[in-house]
Design an enzyme around this catalytic site. Sequence first.
Site, PDB file in Angstrom:
ATOM      1  N   HIS A 108       0.909  -1.377  -0.077  1.00  0.00           N
ATOM      2  CA  HIS A 108      -0.099   0.107   0.036  1.00  0.00           C
ATOM      3  C   HIS A 108       0.801   1.329   0.081  1.00  0.00           C
ATOM      4  CE1 HIS A 108      -2.146  -3.248   2.059  1.00  0.00           C
ATOM      5  NE2 HIS A 108      -3.023  -2.792   1.455  1.00  0.00           N
ATOM      6  N   LYS A 133      -0.900  -7.722  -4.754  1.00  0.00           N
ATOM      7  CA  LYS A 133      -1.919  -6.572  -4.673  1.00  0.00           C
ATOM      8  C   LYS A 133      -1.298  -5.275  -4.177  1.00  0.00           C
ATOM      9  CE  LYS A 133      -4.209  -6.075  -0.817  1.00  0.00           C
ATOM     10  NZ  LYS A 133      -5.137  -6.300   0.325  1.00  0.00           N
TER      11      LYS A 133
END
EC number: 4.2.1.10
Length: 205
Positions: A108, A133
């Site tokens: 992130h 991700k």
Amino acid sequence: MFKPIVVASLPVRSREDIKRVDEIESDLVELRLDYAKDLPEPEEILSYKNKVLVTLRDRGEGGVGDFSDDKKKAFLSKLADLGILYDVEASFLMRREVEFREKVVSAHYFDRLPTREEIDALFRTYSQAFTVKIAVSDLPGYREVLAYVSTKQNATFMPMSQDPLERLALSLLGSKLLYTYIDSPTARGQLNYLEAKRILDCIFK
Ligand SMILES: O=C1C[C@@](O)(C(=O)O)C[C@@H](O)[C@@H]1O
């Protein structure tokens, strides 16, 4: 064009919250256990094994909990032994060794964007993950970064930006997972999971 797997993100503040999994009509329910005051025993999650994705998000990557790396490593290792799917940050894997094969390996970026070299290294290192991700804030150039990530095999990618429709639209570029919310967003840019399902069902019916 592939239909993304819809992940409904559920902040777990009590054992009762875990019992909600069966009523949530998404493909997966993310159990955000970093919201929990006390971690449940992994065995309490076992009966939902085929429906959940367990996340114990580090504070430095958007988490809200307060647990040591050793406690997190022990918890994730028990989940791995039970065959329960979980999310683990690439940054955590640099600090502790836990299973990442067939798991969600995440990164992130809130204050900067990753370079192409960093993205290449993540997908090369964690090629055996269920998905890698990458979530990025809407900093200048974020769409170009997400477009580059979309060229990778087995990628999940998302903008943490104001407009939820942008997240859904970009997910159609090949994101394996689409994160959504149930009661309230766990990050900027999430759609409600029922709304997301309705739109995707229209597109892919
Ligand atoms: O990592 C992610 C993605 C996310 O941050 C999002 O942007 O939807 C939401 C988190 O709950 C999840 O663990």
